[in-house]
Design an enzyme around this catalytic site. Structure first.
Site, mmCIF file in Angstrom:
data_model
loop_
_atom_site.group_PDB
_atom_site.id
_atom_site.type_symbol
_atom_site.label_atom_id
_atom_site.label_comp_id
_atom_site.label_asym_id
_atom_site.label_seq_id
_atom_site.Cartn_x
_atom_site.Cartn_y
_atom_site.Cartn_z
ATOM 1 N N ASP A 219 0.850 -1.194 0.000
ATOM 2 C CA ASP A 219 0.000 0.000 0.000
ATOM 3 C C ASP A 219 0.890 1.250 0.000
ATOM 4 O O ASP A 219 1.969 1.220 -0.559
ATOM 5 C CB ASP A 219 -0.956 -0.049 1.208
ATOM 6 C CG ASP A 219 -2.248 0.711 0.944
ATOM 7 O OD1 ASP A 219 -2.163 1.906 0.623
ATOM 8 O OD2 ASP A 219 -3.333 0.119 1.053
ATOM 9 N N HIS A 242 2.147 2.009 -3.221
ATOM 10 C CA HIS A 242 1.275 3.025 -3.799
ATOM 11 C C HIS A 242 1.871 4.429 -3.749
ATOM 12 O O HIS A 242 1.193 5.407 -4.026
ATOM 13 C CB HIS A 242 -0.099 3.002 -3.107
ATOM 14 C CG HIS A 242 -0.872 1.734 -3.372
ATOM 15 N ND1 HIS A 242 -2.141 1.529 -2.906
ATOM 16 C CD2 HIS A 242 -0.534 0.615 -4.065
ATOM 17 C CE1 HIS A 242 -2.561 0.324 -3.307
ATOM 18 N NE2 HIS A 242 -1.592 -0.242 -4.004
#
Ligand code: NAG
Ligand code: NAG
Ligand code: NAG
Ligand code: NAG
Ligand code: NAG
Ligand code: NAG
Ligand code: NAG
Ligand code: NAG
Ligand code: NAG
Length: 403
Positions: A219, A242
């Protein structure tokens, strides 16, 4: 005169020797002296006993987890302590594979301390692989209560350096209500497929530095939440993951402002985003200001530069009404490298609260794919430009588009 000087010098040296002596005299509390064994048995109790004695020491103390592989079900290391305290982990500490064994909150909780140091070159292994399968909360909104690897809460003037966090079950590190905390030479490793394993999440804290660290996760690499003030992220390499994000903001009532975010000299490799500010649509009120992204290198990054005030993953919200989070004083300068998609720059601000004071400096990106030319998408923002931009940003004609 000379004699006075000599005497003064003599006492100065004596004082210095004394200070050095006191500093060197950090008392050591080795967990193996408290019953910890590197044989797979749980060291929770031994660690806690060593911690309690160290914390009660009136001189600086160090709790040592030596070389070897130790099992730990859960630790809550709480202050205040009587003097500065260090946790030096030289070996590997493993979490139980079964997350239900971790009863209260996070796996390793460190809280209410002044002058805490975590060091030692060791590894915290969250053994998350099993949990990731159970955790599809990003899609379903139903987040099972998986523990984070670490929670650092209510810490002042503290340092986390030279440790590795491996395969956390959820967020690797959650930083909450801290003042002056530095993460340096901190390594985080988890595969791209691990859901919601944010690297370092920073919320409601003042003075957080993340420097010279490597973060690979499923993430956000570093995510900066509400109430974060004076956060510097420098010399950090991210990927997979991310990217570096401020937000998402505006989802909850009473979020505190984000102020003073400095992301400098960072490299992002094969991440979904580069540098990003995101807020939810139809949101609660909030603000984010004074955010600067400088000297960023991107390799194969899908969305290099993003302000997204319509952030709505997995259709969890409606786009009917605009975000009520005010974004201002944002700069992007000297951002270069490659974009994996043609939409290299997205600056989509709120219709009701347009972004203010957005500055774009040198941007030098290349698109590595074949689906047309690089573009930008802009809404409710009028940036000021300095230097050169490739792609052109927020121009209606030419290769860039604007919606
Ligand atoms: C803390 O240290 C003091 C001496 O400095 C001692 O008297 C006391 O028993 C200790 N308390 C605990 C809980 O170990
Ligand atoms: C940390 O600093 C805050 C603000 O000065 C203070 O209120 C708090 O008591 C301090 N915490 C510790 C553990 O020293
Ligand atoms: C944080 O550091 C600053 C600058 O060194 C200092 O003035 C401030 O008191 C520190 N905050 C706390 C809560 O100790
Ligand atoms: C973080 O880094 C900045 C810039 O290098 C520095 O001014 C600040 O004092 C640092 N803060 C802490 C908590 O170390
Ligand atoms: C930038 O970060 C890299 C690590 O990624 C480091 O080696 C280098 O010294 C940093 N450069 C500057 C100017 O801070
Ligand atoms: C580019 O990044 C994607 C992830 O977004 C990855 O799957 C792919 O292997 C990367 N390609 C290269 C050439 O590194
Ligand atoms: C890409 O840009 C070039 C030069 O600006 C232009 O000639 C070409 O038509 C564009 N291609 C597409 C697919 O838009
Ligand atoms: C932009 O393009 C439109 C039509 O596509 C044209 O009418 C307009 O004159 C152009 N403006 C500039 C500044 O080139
Ligand atoms: C088990 C638990 O306390 N999980 C928390 C981990 O941290 C996230 C984000 O801060 C919280 O939302 C979870 O409740």
């Amino acid at each position: 005169m000379g004699r006075t000087l000599n005497i003064t010098l003599f006492f100065a040296c004596l004082l210095l020797a004394f200070i050095i002596e006191v500093q060197a005299q950090s008392t050591s509390f080795d967990v193996t002296k408290y019953g910890a064994k590197a044989d797979g048995s749980d060291i929770s109790e031994a660690l806690l006993s060593a911690w309690k004695e160290a914390c009660n020491s009136t001189t600086p103390s160090t709790v040592v987890v030596p070389q070897g592989t130790f099992s730990l079900i859960q630790a809550t290391l709480t202050g205040p302590c009587k003097a500065p305290i260090e946790l030096r982990v030289q070996g590997t500490i493993k979490a139980p594979e079964d997350p239900s064994l971790i009863k209260e909150g996070e796996w390793v909780n460190v809280q209410y301390l002044d002058q805490f140091t975590l060091s030692g070159g060791g590894t915290f292994d969250g053994q998350g692989a099993k949990s990731w399968g159970q955790n599809d909360c990003a899609k379903t909104k139903v987040c099972s209560k998986l523990p984070n690897n670490f929670s650092f809460g209510f810490l002042n003037n503290s340092i986390v350096r030279d440790v590795t966090s491996l395969n956390s079950k959820l967020f690797h590190v959650n930083v909450l209500e801290c003042n002056n905390i530095t993460f340096s030479h901190f390594t985080i490793t988890a595969p791209e497929t691990s859901l919601n394993t944010d690297g370092i999440h920073i919320g409601r804290s003042n003075g957080v530095n993340v420097t010279d660290s490597t973060i690979g996760t499923g993430d956000d690499c570093v995510s900066i939440g509400d109430g974060a003030k004076q956060v510097s992220v420098t010399g950090v390499t991210c990927g997979p993951g991310h990217g570096i994000s401020v937000g998402s903001l505006g989802r909850f009532e009473n979020e505190q402002p984000v102020v003073g975010i400095f992301v400098r000299n960072c490299t992002l490799i094969s991440t979904q985003n580069g540098v990003r500010v995101k807020t939810w649509p139809a949101s609660k009120t909030g603000s984010a200001t004074d955010m600067h992204f400088d000297d960023i290198i991107l390799q194969n990054v899908s969305n290099p530069i993003v302000i997204d005030q319509e952030y709505c993953p997995w259709n969890q919200c409606t786009l009917d009404s605009p975000s009520r989070v005010k974004i201002s004083k944002v700069s992007f300068n000297n951002v270069k490298g490659s974009s994996a998609t043609p939409l290299a720059v997205k600056l989509v601000c709120s219709k009701s609260l347009p972004c203010e004071g957005v500055q774009i400096g040198d941007i030098d990106l290349v698109y590595t794919g074949t689906q047309g030319n690089m573009t930008s998408d802009c809404a409710n923002v009028e940036p000021t430009f300095m230097g050169k931009q490739n792609p052109p940003i927020c121009v209606k004609n030419g290769t860039a588009q604007s919606s």
